[in-house]
Design a protein around this motif. Sequence first.
Motif, PDB file in Angstrom:
ATOM      1  N   ARG A 140      98.375 100.075  14.518  1.00 23.79           N
ATOM      2  CA  ARG A 140      98.814  99.371  15.724  1.00 23.79           C
ATOM      3  C   ARG A 140     100.001  98.474  15.398  1.00 23.79           C
ATOM      4  NH1 ARG A 140      96.558 102.561  19.469  1.00 23.79           N
ATOM      5  NH2 ARG A 140      94.320 102.805  19.051  1.00 23.79           N
ATOM      6  N   SER A 141     100.914  98.436  16.346  1.00 20.15           N
ATOM      7  CA  SER A 141     102.090  97.595  16.179  1.00 20.15           C
ATOM      8  C   SER A 141     102.020  96.457  17.181  1.00 20.15           C
ATOM      9  CB  SER A 141     103.339  98.442  16.436  1.00 20.15           C
ATOM     10  OG  SER A 141     104.252  97.764  17.263  1.00 20.15           O
ATOM     11  N   TYR A 142     102.808  95.406  16.894  1.00 18.32           N
ATOM     12  CA  TYR A 142     102.858  94.293  17.844  1.00 18.32           C
ATOM     13  C   TYR A 142     103.289  94.775  19.222  1.00 18.32           C
ATOM     14  CZ  TYR A 142     107.942  94.229  17.442  1.00 18.32           C
ATOM     15  OH  TYR A 142     109.268  94.579  17.487  1.00 18.32           O
ATOM     16  N   ARG A 143     104.013  95.940  19.232  1.00 15.30           N
ATOM     17  CA  ARG A 143     104.451  96.476  20.513  1.00 15.30           C
ATOM     18  C   ARG A 143     103.273  96.991  21.350  1.00 15.30           C
ATOM     19  NH1 ARG A 143     110.068  97.719  19.935  1.00 15.30           N
ATOM     20  NH2 ARG A 143     110.664  97.860  17.748  1.00 15.30           N
ATOM     21  N   ASP A 144     102.162  97.312  20.669  1.00 17.17           N
ATOM     22  CA  ASP A 144     100.983  97.815  21.395  1.00 17.17           C
ATOM     23  C   ASP A 144     100.186  96.690  22.047  1.00 17.17           C
ATOM     24  OD1 ASP A 144     101.461 100.425  20.521  1.00 17.17           O
ATOM     25  OD2 ASP A 144     100.392 100.049  18.641  1.00 17.17           O
ATOM     26  N   ASN A 190     107.421  93.479  10.159  1.00 16.51           N
ATOM     27  CA  ASN A 190     106.809  94.533   9.362  1.00 16.51           C
ATOM     28  C   ASN A 190     105.816  94.006   8.340  1.00 16.51           C
ATOM     29  OD1 ASN A 190     106.325  97.193   8.776  1.00 16.51           O
ATOM     30  ND2 ASN A 190     107.889  97.300   7.169  1.00 16.51           N
ATOM     31  N   GLU A 196     101.608  92.725   7.883  1.00 15.58           N
ATOM     32  CA  GLU A 196     100.314  92.968   8.500  1.00 15.58           C
ATOM     33  C   GLU A 196      99.753  91.666   9.027  1.00 15.58           C
ATOM     34  OE1 GLU A 196      97.352  94.875   6.167  1.00 15.58           O
ATOM     35  OE2 GLU A 196      97.923  96.850   6.911  1.00 15.58           O
ATOM     36  N   TYR A 224      97.486  94.613  12.728  1.00 13.69           N
ATOM     37  CA  TYR A 224      98.632  95.249  13.398  1.00 13.69           C
ATOM     38  C   TYR A 224      99.888  94.915  12.611  1.00 13.69           C
ATOM     39  CZ  TYR A 224      99.778  90.628  15.298  1.00 13.69           C
ATOM     40  OH  TYR A 224     100.107  89.305  15.441  1.00 13.69           O
ATOM     41  N   ARG A 225     100.942  95.682  12.894  1.00 15.15           N
ATOM     42  CA  ARG A 225     102.224  95.445  12.235  1.00 15.15           C
ATOM     43  C   ARG A 225     103.044  94.481  13.063  1.00 15.15           C
ATOM     44  NH1 ARG A 225     103.668  96.524   7.022  1.00 15.15           N
ATOM     45  NH2 ARG A 225     101.859  97.730   6.348  1.00 15.15           N
ATOM     46  N   THR A 226     103.521  93.422  12.442  1.00 17.87           N
ATOM     47  CA  THR A 226     104.339  92.457  13.179  1.00 17.87           C
ATOM     48  C   THR A 226     105.778  92.945  13.264  1.00 17.87           C
ATOM     49  OG1 THR A 226     105.017  91.308  11.190  1.00 17.87           O
ATOM     50  CG2 THR A 226     102.942  90.585  12.227  1.00 17.87           C
TER      51      THR A 226
END
Length: 635
Positions: A351-355, A506, A508, A501-503
């Motif tokens: 999961r990315s911060y965009r999610d 980049n 965690e 998640y990835r900030t």
Amino acid sequence: MPDITVKLPDGSEKQVPEGATVLDLANAIGPRLAQAALAGKVDGALVDIERVLSDGDVVEIVTDKSPEALDLLRHSSAHVMAEAIKALHPEATFGVGPSIEDGFYYDFKIDTQLTPADLAAIEERMAQIIAEERTFDRAELTKLEAHDLFEGDPFKQELIDELPEGEIISIYREGVFTDLCRGPHVPHTGRIGAFKLMKLAGAYWRGDSSRPMLQRIYGTAWFTQKDLDDHLERIEEAERRDHRKLGRELDLFSLHENAGAGLPLYHPKGARMLRIIQEWLRQELYRRGYDEVITPHVYKADVWKTSGHWDNYRENMYFFQIDEGGGHVNDYGIKPMNCPGHIMVFQNDLRSYRDLPMRLFEFGTVYRHELSGVMHGLMRARGFTQDDAHIFCMPDQVHDEVIAMLDLVDYVNGVFGFEYTAEVSTKPEKSIGSDEDWEHATDSLKSALEARGMEYEINEGDGAFYGPKIDIKLRDAIGRTWQTATIQVDFNNPERFDITYRTAENTEARPFMLHRTILGSMERFLGILIEHYAGAFPAWLAPVQAVVIPIADRHLEHCDSVRARLAATGLRVEVYADQEPMRVKIAKAQQQKVPYMLVVGDKEVEADVVSVRERTRGDIGQMGLDDFAKSVLEA
RNA sequence: GCCGACGUAGCUCAGCUGGUAGAGCAACGCACUCGUAAUGCGUAGGUCAGGGGUUCGAGUCCCCUCGUCGGCUCCA
């Protein structure tokens, strides 16, 4: 004798002789006030009417109009009841006897087990005490003296032990009963206008199941007989609205001894209502950026070990073993909560911060093995469906997400006409998560409430160990409160399941997890709605919106056509085809609280219309089918 | 789980100190075919929550279990 000066609530000052009491002051102001005076309030603290005033005191006379009046009355009533019990059972020792909402209780230990029939004797004795207009005599002593006085009374000893050293301890004496008591009391027992002992129950000393079980009598007390009668009438009204009674009468659900306690079965009409509410809420959630998930009802025990339920919630869970063949036996647990499933959905991908925020909701049916004594119809069951959601977000998104949830709460409660209040529970003694996280999360909850202009109470230290929460309590049509929505921050599960998640940088990071329900349990909410509406649901919720009533058999065919055409527009319609007079069918439809009755006789068949009878308004005249359908669907 | 009360027909309830189960409503049948809250007559319906015990005999007394109700407690 020199005078002293006291201040009154309106800002004026009054001179009274030194040594004057609250009652003297009241007399000096006016005899009617003195008549009405129950107690005083000196510098904000309630005191007896016999309290001697000091120079400079700010004094308010408490009368039966004061907000504190009923509390005072009921506290005194508890003492009167205790005196009656002591008179009838000299060996009695007493626990605590506070005033509570609508009444009072007293906990006590006596050698015999009382039965409901014994209440009458106690009431009689109380009536005597009240007729005698006894005073409550205050005395003050030191802790040591108090210990001596209550020698042999383990409960009072324990209470005395807990009082701060050096504090002056007050006792009140009234007839054969002397009680450790902060006071104050009404001037004499005659001020108790009307009372009634309501029920007999068992209660653990200090609410602790490892301590002795005491007997408890609940009573209610009022200034006038009329107030008592009104109160009893309210209780009867609540009984008439009881969802267990209406659930049977309206054929919504049933409970079966053989099915197991706390496991309701929903009949077609009850199921229909649950689905109506569910679908309405589902569409609303889609509009608000939620995504629906469906997760299993059972997981292997490993999941529950990870989540902590295996260690901490085990007694409340249903576990079973399955022989998988080849000598492998696995433990499975039925879900008591939906969080692990939602977390696994989150975990399924990087999961990315965009999610974020990711809002997952589920109408998740859970099972909890509640203690056998706590079940109560739909309100407290062992199987129920949460309108559950988990929001995975970054710390700085919590505030806005909570605002959005509060907005949803407001919308949902508004649809049913519920007023509501909010409570914030803060960090308890035993907790996990850093102080910064707690502070940030708690502030986010508070500031969200403030941003929506909502008042809230704080329950200090009442949060779950894994995060602070907001509880929403709503008020139903007859003024009872129900806790429904909960918005809960969870520091525990993200940790336990190690979700990240990835900030944008980049790196965690650990997401915040918010858990929330709006209705709480769908079934419990249905129960609340049944009682709120007394079974007379608005048309959009009613399981049957209209019944078609033929006047004679020759109209039946047309009635079927009416039903079919209305059903095609989405209305829920039944035909009452039994061979009974129309008025009987109307009586039945009224009893079933169906919103509309559509009478069809010769005239209606001729003109292809229906005569509409509205549940509360009665006959409202003829209408074409299209117009009728439109008016219901738009309502 | 703990304390107390309770469990009789689908529902609401009656059944005295033990002598072999009853009403109203509902259901079913017949008649009535009806204009806005309950037509008449008839029929059927109960292992008295389940199990054990006491007794010549148990719905009734005793014990256990299940469930319901009112509280307590718990509510990761």
